[in-house]
Design a protein around this motif. Structure first.
Motif, mmCIF file in Angstrom:
data_model
loop_
_atom_site.group_PDB
_atom_site.id
_atom_site.type_symbol
_atom_site.label_atom_id
_atom_site.label_comp_id
_atom_site.label_asym_id
_atom_site.label_seq_id
_atom_site.Cartn_x
_atom_site.Cartn_y
_atom_site.Cartn_z
ATOM 1 N N THR A 1 18.524 9.473 27.287
ATOM 2 C CA THR A 1 19.751 10.238 27.029
ATOM 3 C C THR A 1 20.680 9.577 26.020
ATOM 4 O OG1 THR A 1 20.862 9.221 28.930
ATOM 5 C CG2 THR A 1 19.735 11.340 29.297
ATOM 6 N N ALA A 2 20.326 8.413 25.531
ATOM 7 C CA ALA A 2 21.184 7.720 24.559
ATOM 8 C C ALA A 2 21.296 8.532 23.262
ATOM 9 C CB ALA A 2 20.619 6.336 24.257
ATOM 10 N N ASN A 3 22.490 8.531 22.697
ATOM 11 C CA ASN A 3 22.733 9.202 21.425
ATOM 12 C C ASN A 3 23.756 8.382 20.634
ATOM 13 O OD1 ASN A 3 23.047 10.901 19.288
ATOM 14 N ND2 ASN A 3 23.922 12.596 20.446
ATOM 15 N N LEU B 1 24.455 8.328 17.641
ATOM 16 C CA LEU B 1 25.084 9.026 16.521
ATOM 17 C C LEU B 1 26.370 9.733 16.919
ATOM 18 C CD1 LEU B 1 21.891 10.524 14.838
ATOM 19 C CD2 LEU B 1 23.124 8.426 14.255
ATOM 20 N N ASP B 2 26.585 9.897 18.206
ATOM 21 C CA ASP B 2 27.821 10.515 18.706
ATOM 22 C C ASP B 2 28.672 9.404 19.325
ATOM 23 O OD1 ASP B 2 29.826 11.927 19.919
ATOM 24 O OD2 ASP B 2 28.500 13.286 21.026
ATOM 25 N N PHE C 1 30.264 10.017 22.909
ATOM 26 C CA PHE C 1 29.248 10.041 23.960
ATOM 27 C C PHE C 1 28.667 8.647 24.162
ATOM 28 C CE2 PHE C 1 24.806 10.301 25.253
ATOM 29 C CZ PHE C 1 24.933 10.984 26.451
ATOM 30 N N HIS C 2 28.404 7.964 23.073
ATOM 31 C CA HIS C 2 27.795 6.632 23.159
ATOM 32 C C HIS C 2 28.703 5.656 23.911
ATOM 33 C CE1 HIS C 2 25.100 3.403 22.172
ATOM 34 N NE2 HIS C 2 26.094 2.704 21.628
ATOM 35 N N HIS D 1 28.429 6.612 27.540
ATOM 36 C CA HIS D 1 27.047 6.317 27.953
ATOM 37 C C HIS D 1 26.865 4.816 28.174
ATOM 38 C CE1 HIS D 1 22.654 5.893 27.416
ATOM 39 N NE2 HIS D 1 22.614 7.113 27.952
#
Length: 128
Positions: free
Chosen positions: A66-68, A70-71, A74-75, A78
């Motif tokens: 679920t890691a992102n 680029l955001d 969110f990161h 997360h």
């Protein structure tokens, strides 16, 4: 296709079954009851260790998938959740059903209760 965590658990469970089956192997007769119990205790310890590793790897895999990065927003959230999960995983040393369920639900949002069925005994999730 099963996950890598599931494949590793199956491998550990197979080894535990070999130990369990060795305890009742007729080629080892006569064998003392105390010696048989050593095989059973070893198999139980291997099953528990395999289950604990499975649950821990599921949580880690969840965060990896679920890691992102680029955001940024969110990161950031997360990363905080992943660090909290890692702290909980370090303390996860009693992998009973309640602790396993709570850990999965708290950090992944997945409630495994309905998937824990025992088909061979025709037992639903609640009975299991």
């Amino acid at each position: 296709m099963p996950s890598l965590a599931a494949l590793r658990y199956d491998k550990a469970a197979y080894k535990a079954r070999v130990l369990r089956d060795t305890a009742t192997d007729p080629r080892l007769r006569p064998i003392l009851n105390s010696q048989t119990q050593v095989y059973y205790h070893s198999a139980l310890a291997m099953f528990v260790a395999g289950w604990e590793a499975y649950i821990e790897e599921l949580v880690r895999n969840f965060f990896d998938v679920t890691a992102n990065p680029l955001d940024p927003q969110f990161h950031a959230v997360h990363s905080i959740a992943k660090n909290a999960a890692e702290r909980s995983l370090k303390q996860f040393n009693t992998p009973n059903a309640d602790n396993s369920r709570n850990l999965l639900f708290q950090y992944t949002g997945y409630d495994p209760m309905n998937d824990w069925v025992w088909s061979k005994r025709s037992m639903n999730a609640l009975a299991t």
